[in-house]
Write a protein that holds these residues in place. Structure first.
Motif, PDB file in Angstrom:
ATOM      1  N   ALA A  93       7.055  -2.640   5.111  1.00 52.32           N
ATOM      2  CA  ALA A  93       6.378  -3.262   3.965  1.00 52.32           C
ATOM      3  C   ALA A  93       5.142  -2.463   3.569  1.00 52.32           C
ATOM      4  CB  ALA A  93       5.985  -4.688   4.314  1.00 52.32           C
ATOM      5  N   LEU A  94       4.532  -1.807   4.537  1.00 46.10           N
ATOM      6  CA  LEU A  94       3.282  -1.098   4.256  1.00 46.10           C
ATOM      7  C   LEU A  94       3.519   0.329   3.799  1.00 46.10           C
ATOM      8  CD1 LEU A  94       0.931  -2.283   7.093  1.00 46.10           C
ATOM      9  CD2 LEU A  94       1.713  -3.438   5.047  1.00 46.10           C
ATOM     10  N   LEU A  95       4.748   0.724   3.682  1.00 44.83           N
ATOM     11  CA  LEU A  95       5.013   2.110   3.295  1.00 44.83           C
ATOM     12  C   LEU A  95       4.871   2.276   1.795  1.00 44.83           C
ATOM     13  CD1 LEU A  95       8.098   3.005   5.480  1.00 44.83           C
ATOM     14  CD2 LEU A  95       5.679   3.385   5.944  1.00 44.83           C
ATOM     15  N   GLY A 148       7.324   6.705  -1.673  1.00 51.12           N
ATOM     16  CA  GLY A 148       7.936   7.917  -1.138  1.00 51.12           C
ATOM     17  C   GLY A 148       8.207   7.796   0.350  1.00 51.12           C
ATOM     18  N   GLN A 149       7.315   7.122   1.049  1.00 50.46           N
ATOM     19  CA  GLN A 149       7.535   6.940   2.479  1.00 50.46           C
ATOM     20  C   GLN A 149       8.788   6.104   2.710  1.00 50.46           C
ATOM     21  OE1 GLN A 149       3.706   5.258   3.213  1.00 50.46           O
ATOM     22  NE2 GLN A 149       2.813   7.187   3.936  1.00 50.46           N
ATOM     23  N   LYS A 150       8.978   5.078   1.892  1.00 48.88           N
ATOM     24  CA  LYS A 150      10.204   4.266   2.002  1.00 48.88           C
ATOM     25  C   LYS A 150      11.424   5.145   1.791  1.00 48.88           C
ATOM     26  CE  LYS A 150       8.973  -0.484   0.844  1.00 48.88           C
ATOM     27  NZ  LYS A 150       7.801  -0.396  -0.056  1.00 48.88           N
ATOM     28  N   GLY A 164      -5.901  -2.953   6.017  1.00 54.16           N
ATOM     29  CA  GLY A 164      -6.944  -2.682   7.005  1.00 54.16           C
ATOM     30  C   GLY A 164      -7.192  -1.211   7.248  1.00 54.16           C
ATOM     31  N   ARG A 165      -6.470  -0.334   6.520  1.00 58.22           N
ATOM     32  CA  ARG A 165      -6.728   1.088   6.723  1.00 58.22           C
ATOM     33  C   ARG A 165      -7.292   1.703   5.457  1.00 58.22           C
ATOM     34  NH1 ARG A 165      -2.649   3.048   6.623  1.00 58.22           N
ATOM     35  NH2 ARG A 165      -1.283   1.231   6.400  1.00 58.22           N
ATOM     36  N   LEU A 166      -8.182   2.663   5.636  1.00 60.08           N
ATOM     37  CA  LEU A 166      -8.798   3.333   4.494  1.00 60.08           C
ATOM     38  C   LEU A 166      -7.774   4.290   3.876  1.00 60.08           C
ATOM     39  CD1 LEU A 166     -11.626   3.516   3.099  1.00 60.08           C
ATOM     40  CD2 LEU A 166     -11.929   5.646   4.370  1.00 60.08           C
ATOM     41  N   LYS A 205      -2.012   7.155  -4.653  1.00 52.68           N
ATOM     42  CA  LYS A 205      -1.877   7.205  -6.111  1.00 52.68           C
ATOM     43  C   LYS A 205      -1.588   5.815  -6.669  1.00 52.68           C
ATOM     44  CE  LYS A 205       1.409  10.217  -5.632  1.00 52.68           C
ATOM     45  NZ  LYS A 205       1.299  10.366  -4.170  1.00 52.68           N
ATOM     46  N   SER A 206      -0.550   5.208  -6.130  1.00 50.06           N
ATOM     47  CA  SER A 206      -0.200   3.874  -6.629  1.00 50.06           C
ATOM     48  C   SER A 206      -1.346   2.896  -6.398  1.00 50.06           C
ATOM     49  CB  SER A 206       1.054   3.362  -5.923  1.00 50.06           C
ATOM     50  OG  SER A 206       2.110   4.262  -6.120  1.00 50.06           O
ATOM     51  N   SER A 207      -1.991   3.034  -5.240  1.00 45.21           N
ATOM     52  CA  SER A 207      -3.101   2.118  -4.950  1.00 45.21           C
ATOM     53  C   SER A 207      -4.196   2.252  -5.989  1.00 45.21           C
ATOM     54  CB  SER A 207      -3.656   2.407  -3.565  1.00 45.21           C
ATOM     55  OG  SER A 207      -2.616   2.351  -2.610  1.00 45.21           O
TER      56      SER A 207
HETATM   57  N1  LIG Z   1       1.437  -3.493   0.281  1.00 43.83           N
HETATM   58  C1  LIG Z   1       0.715  -2.689   1.101  1.00 43.83           C
HETATM   59  N2  LIG Z   1      -0.038  -3.221   2.071  1.00 43.83           N
HETATM   60  C2  LIG Z   1      -0.754  -2.470   2.889  1.00 43.83           C
HETATM   61  N3  LIG Z   1      -0.789  -1.116   2.835  1.00 43.83           N
HETATM   62  C3  LIG Z   1      -0.046  -0.529   1.902  1.00 43.83           C
HETATM   63  C4  LIG Z   1       0.744  -1.270   0.991  1.00 43.83           C
HETATM   64  N4  LIG Z   1       1.362  -0.411   0.176  1.00 43.83           N
HETATM   65  C5  LIG Z   1       0.979   0.836   0.563  1.00 43.83           C
HETATM   66  N5  LIG Z   1       0.149   0.767   1.597  1.00 43.83           N
HETATM   67  C6  LIG Z   1      -0.506   1.895   2.268  1.00 43.83           C
HETATM   68  O1  LIG Z   1      -1.421   2.466   1.360  1.00 43.83           O
HETATM   69  C7  LIG Z   1      -1.318   3.861   1.407  1.00 43.83           C
HETATM   70  C8  LIG Z   1      -1.189   4.388  -0.010  1.00 43.83           C
HETATM   71  O2  LIG Z   1      -0.028   3.871  -0.577  1.00 43.83           O
HETATM   72  P1  LIG Z   1       0.371   4.271  -2.062  1.00 43.83           P
HETATM   73  O3  LIG Z   1       1.587   3.556  -2.452  1.00 43.83           O
HETATM   74  O4  LIG Z   1      -0.840   4.156  -2.918  1.00 43.83           O
HETATM   75  O5  LIG Z   1       0.682   5.805  -1.882  1.00 43.83           O
HETATM   76  P2  LIG Z   1       1.216   6.739  -3.034  1.00 43.83           P
HETATM   77  O6  LIG Z   1       0.236   7.823  -3.234  1.00 43.83           O
HETATM   78  O7  LIG Z   1       1.599   5.940  -4.229  1.00 43.83           O
HETATM   79  O8  LIG Z   1       2.504   7.302  -2.340  1.00 43.83           O
HETATM   80  P3  LIG Z   1       3.863   7.665  -3.078  1.00 43.83           P
HETATM   81  O9  LIG Z   1       3.675   9.049  -3.606  1.00 43.83           O
HETATM   82  O10 LIG Z   1       4.867   7.617  -1.995  1.00 43.83           O
HETATM   83  O11 LIG Z   1       4.063   6.629  -4.151  1.00 43.83           O
HETATM   84  C9  LIG Z   1      -0.108   4.209   2.240  1.00 43.83           C
HETATM   85  O12 LIG Z   1      -0.598   4.799   3.454  1.00 43.83           O
HETATM   86  C10 LIG Z   1       0.545   2.929   2.579  1.00 43.83           C
HETATM   87  O13 LIG Z   1       0.843   2.898   3.959  1.00 43.83           O
END
Ligand SMILES: Nc1ncnc2c1ncn2[C@@H]1O[C@H](COP(=O)(O)OP(=O)(O)OP(=O)(O)O)[C@@H](O)[C@H]1O
Ligand code: HEM
Ligand SMILES: Nc1ncnc2c1ncn2[C@@H]1O[C@H](COP(=O)(O)OP(=O)(O)OP(=O)(O)O)[C@@H](O)[C@H]1O
Ligand SMILES: [Mg+2]
Ligand SMILES: [Mg+2]
Lengths: 199, 240, 219, 219, 199
Positions: free
Chosen positions: A123-125, A128-130, E14-16, E41-43
């Motif tokens: 769920a926390l991925l 892209g990680q998924k 809980g993680r930065l 990025k998505s965050s």
């Molecule tokens: N729903 C969530 N709850 C907690 N942590 C999350 C959640 N979604 C993502 N994360 C964590 O936040 C971090 C950033 O996720 P994010 O989706 O923003 O990455 P991203 O840059 O969009 O990656 P991608 O290129 O795969 O889309 C990741 O390390 C992920 O583990």
């Protein structure tokens, strides 16, 4: 081993998606499926994976044990990643391993650089990680035929290279790959099958 | 090819047989109704309402028979892959549902004078109600799934799984004490009801059976027509 | 074999993590127990007389309500696709998932119900026969639920249909389960036998039926 | 305003298409109708006496069970994200969705229940008071359900929690609903007033509470 | 109008995820977010869309009505396409239109070449067709700021061109675009923000 499709046609939701499709792919062959959205790439992959039946035509597998159906030689990585979000990366891989046969968990994790994420709940991925988790199945359990539906989607550059390496290695060991994609995958396909469907 | 040959032969047969079946049906109804309303005496305790029996009982029998036929056809479809079996089962369902409804309706009509209530939840009535639900469910499956081959498979399973309800209906009366009549015709040791009532009842039973046969053939014929149309449409139909 | 065990383990793990099944069912059970006395009225005698029936019905309902979860999630996220491509026959997939459902939902409820029944001041004498019959019955309940679940796995109006399809199969279990719950041995004995027979029958037939239905949807 | 109407229309359309809510609830109702007499025995008198209580409980349960669907799907597929970015305050989003739930689940059941009650041979005299009280009560039921749904929208163990959260709020509705269902006007009158009061209160408070909960999850 | 992020940091589970991020984007500006999977990025996009709060730092919107929150100026197209599968394409768009403001349905349909699919239930759409449905929201209702998370994923070549045209047009009319992507989108970004997060 040779996978052959003979004038396949596919029907979904009562509409004809494609008709009279022919292809043949042998050991170490890489067939790339292209075509517009809705052309039927995913549908074709599902047919080969045994998830659907051709409206006409037939799928043949030559040079394989007669009693083992085609789908049991295949890995199918679909648009969605069939991962359970409440399970950790490792638990997901463990389940697939037990289900699909034998293989080394660490190899699977390493193949898509998931080792550091092994104990995260899916769920926390990130997206892209998924995707990488889904692709790790390929290295986890040895299967001869890979059916990949837009495998490179959402992968960062490093992971795309990992995927390319994985595929090249598979082809080098006489594996077969059929992949649908809209972008170049970084490997030159031996054959390209263009589906000319509707929009 | 044989797949298509078979239904066409069936259609020939059906068209040939139908007129006779209709005639027999009408004749049986004429005789049965004459016996039911004419010769059969009013029951000493139930009075004239007893005549409902001649509608009610055959309807109930028919409802159970039709479902059994559906189950049988479904089994055939699975085992022998006979192209007609699914069509037979599918088209039988609505007819059976009507019979079932008839049995329920006449039954509760009869229940009011006999038991003082339109409806009681005794074993038989409950199981009969469930049969009605099963008919509805079975028909709903065909509606809900557009992929015909898929709908067929799911429907077969429903028909077969639901079949255990039939013996339940039959033996529900023995199971636990019930207001409802125990079997008095089809029972070990022969019928217990009076001849003058028995023969019209049996004739009506036959009449219902032939009526079903006629209706079934008709709707099978139209169903086959519809399927041919669909196949043509997809084959011709420009890609979606 | 390994596949079967893996599937079972994974389903148990899932149930533990997302606690969908037994959680909802238990909440449902508690709700009923709280509401029933209000609905029936405070009269203890009636309550006591009705207790076994009510417990049985609640058990049936809560299993019925948790049924649709058996396959749906796996069907939607594609896990079932992967399973269908494994060497493990779908029949065993069904068996494993039905067993997981039994272990995580039906069995716990069957074990809990008689004791929760004390809240409906169930006669202490009937607790043990009730427990026995419910445990026996629960096997069939889960397996039959898996049939219903497979038949409606991606139907729009699945909700209504699943009850209609399962109901006729649950009625006999309720009937014999009830008569098996009566203290009287002469009645209970045969009913218990019939219950076990039904459990066995469903153990054989349910996987076949459910697997066939799933194949129809996967094709 | 347009947004509110659009949201309501869409939710009604969704319910009609996938018939989740009322379908499941109706199936549940049917199941109860069939099982109940078997459970408590065919004795007409008892059945008649218990009918109103049973119908009320069944109504409560089926609303409770359909509750989790109110927000979950929209939360998971991201629709709720889009809604939270619109000019329409979340309070109104909740209101619209609760109303849709009422129109597609609670109200139909409240209207159907008294007549289905005839099958439990409910006294014809009590049908109308029952109908009235159920319709009034159902308003509160849906709104309260929306609170529970919002509080558990992405909780793993939502199922159990939602019942525990909602139950205490449902008990009063059941109590007064029942006393409002008795033919006797002196008792029914006040109870009906209380029911309406509860409906109004939840109409005001539920959207506030639910919206706050949703915001917490969306942030 | 100017969107500014001042040393933003984001925490998830809980993680930065990232810290001390700064950016400023003005009218007609196109900011591209890059970085490894899990970089954030998505965050970040979710933060800007108001779906989450920065652990530190702040987001500012300059040159806008003070009482209207930032998120109401934004279109957010996430990884998933928030479409209801049982509704048709048209019905989905209609709902979004009513919800988000005013706009022409036909323009929305045409923008992503969905006109022919208008009456298909979204369930029957292929992956790329679903994606196009999600993107059609951009043209359906006018909003100043677009937040796009890997918008080009799954699109066939024709549709990618449509997307490019859409974006160019938006920029030309002083719109702002912040897009996360792993592949080139076909428009040169004015700024690139590289998130170098954990994997
Ligand atoms: N729903 C969530 N709850 C907690 N942590 C999350 C959640 N979604 C993502 N994360 C964590 O936040 C971090 C950033 O996720 P994010 O989706 O923003 O990455 P991203 O840059 O969009 O990656 P991608 O290129 O795969 O889309 C990741 O390390 C992920 O583990
Ligand atoms: C809705 C109410 C009723 C239902 C659903 C119902 C159902 C049935 C069914 C299914 C049968 C067939 C039994 C079999 O073949 O084994 C049957 C037979 C019969 N019913 Fe009813 N019934 C109802 C009401 C009544 C009433 C009120 C009476 C009269 C008191 C009645 C009298 C009979 C009789 C005499 C038979 C024939 C029994 C036999 O010979 O097997 N039924 N009914
Ligand atoms: N579940 C479904 N039921 C019925 N029809 C479907 C279903 N999924 C897809 N279709 C239809 O089948 C056709 C082909 O879909 P498919 O997913 O194979 O296309 P695709 O080539 O994979 O497109 P994309 O490039 O967008 O993935 C489309 O026209 C679509 O409308
Ligand atoms: Mg595809
Ligand atoms: Mg992302």
């Amino acid at each position: 081993m040779l996978v052959r499709g003979e004038n396949l046609s596919c029907e979904r939701g009562g509409r004809l998606v494609f008709a009279d499709l022919n292809f043949a792919l042998g050991d170490g062959g890489f067939l790339q499926l292209t075509g517009r959205n809705g052309a039927g790439k995913s549908s074709l992959l599902r047919l080969i994976a045994g998830l659907g039946e051709p409206a006409q035509g037939r799928l043949l597998l030559e040079g394989a044990a007669p009693d083992v159906p085609l789908c049991q030689y295949c890995h199918y990585v679909a648009h969605g990643d069939a991962a359970k979000t409440v399970l950790t990366v490792r638990e997901n891989l463990l389940f697939w391993r037990d289900l699909l046969g034998d293989g080394s968990l660490d190899a699977g994790l390493a193949s898509m650089n998931l080792t550091a994420l092994a104990d995260y709940p899916a769920a926390l991925l990130s997206a892209g990680q998924k995707r990488r988790l889904a692709l790790a199945r390929l290295a986890l359990v040895q299967r001869r035929i890979w059916l990949l539906d837009e495998p490179s989607v959402g992968l960062d550059d490093a992971s795309q290279l990992l995927l390319v390496a994985l595929m090249q290695n598979h082809l080098a060991t006489n594996g077969l790959i059929i992949a649908a994609t809209h972008v170049a995958l970084g490997i030159k396909p031996h054959q390209v099958l263009h589906l000319g469907g509707t929009q | 090819m044989q797949q298509f040959a078979n239904p066409t032969r069936f259609l020939k047969l059906a068209n040939a047989a139908l007129p006779y079946i209709w005639i027999i049906t009408l004749a049986l109804f004429a005789v049965g109704l004459y016996g039911a309303l004419g010769t059969a005496p009013a029951d000493y305790q139930q009075g004239e309402t007893v005549r409902i029996m001649f509608v009610h009982v055959p309807a109930a029998w028919a409802a159970m028979m039709v479902y059994s036929i559906m189950a049988l056809a479904s089994a055939m479809a699975i085992i022998f892959r006979h192209p007609l079996a699914d069509v037979a089962a599918k088209t039988a369902a609505p007819i059976g549902a009507v019979f079932c409804f008839l049995a329920l309706a006449t039954g509760s009509l009869w229940g009011k004078p006999m038991w003082g209530a339109w409806w009681v939840w005794d074993a038989r009535l409950t199981s009969m109600f469930v049969l009605m639900l099963l008919y509805v469910g079975y028909i709903a499956i065909w509606q809900a799934i557009e992929e015909p081959s898929r709908a067929a498979m799911v429907a077969r399973i429903v028909a077969l799984v639901g079949f255990i309800n039939i013996p339940i209906i039959k033996f529900s009366v023995e199971w636990w004490n019930s207001l409802h009549q125990p079997a008095s015709v089809f029972r070990i040791g022969g019928p217990t009801i009076d001849r003058s009532m028995l023969w019209p009842l049996l004739v009506m039973g036959l009449a219902y059976t032939f009526l079903f046969l006629a209706l079934h053939l008709v709707s099978m014929r139209s169903e086959l027509g519809a399927r041919k149309m669909r196949n043509l449409l997809i084959a011709r139909g420009g890609r979606s | 074999m390994k596949a079967l065990a893996g599937l079972l383990r994974r389903d148990l793990l899932l149930a533990a993590r997302q606690g969908g099944g037994v959680g909802t069912a238990l909440g449902f059970f508690l709700t009923v127990l709280v509401l029933l006395p209000i609905g029936i009225g405070p009269d203890q005698a009636t309550l006591q007389r009705l207790a076994p029936g009510m417990l049985w019905i609640t058990l049936l309902l809560s299993v019925l309500l948790s049924a649709d979860r058996i396959f749906q999630q796996d069907f939607e996220d594609g896990s079932l696709d992967v399973m269908s491509m494994s060497a493990l026959p779908l029949e065993f997939v069904v068996l494993a998932k039905a067993m997981a459902h039994w272990l995580t939902t039906s069995l716990p409820l069957a074990v809990a119900a008689p004791f929760l029944g004390i809240l409906l001041n169930l006669e202490t004498a009937t607790i043990w026969p009730l427990l026995l019959s419910m445990i026996l019955g629960s096997i069939g309940l889960s397996l039959i639920a898996s049939i219903g679940a497979s038949l409606t796995v991606n139907l729009r109006r699945g909700g209504l249909l699943i009850s209609i399809l399962i109901l006729p199969l649950y009625v006999p279990i309720l009937v014999f389960g009830l008569s098996a719950s009566t203290g009287d041995a002469n009645i209970a004995g045969p009913s218990l036998l019939i219950l076990s027979a039904m459990a066995l029958a469903s153990l054989v037939l349910a996987p076949l039926a459910a697997a066939a239905a799933l194949r129809a949807y996967l094709k």
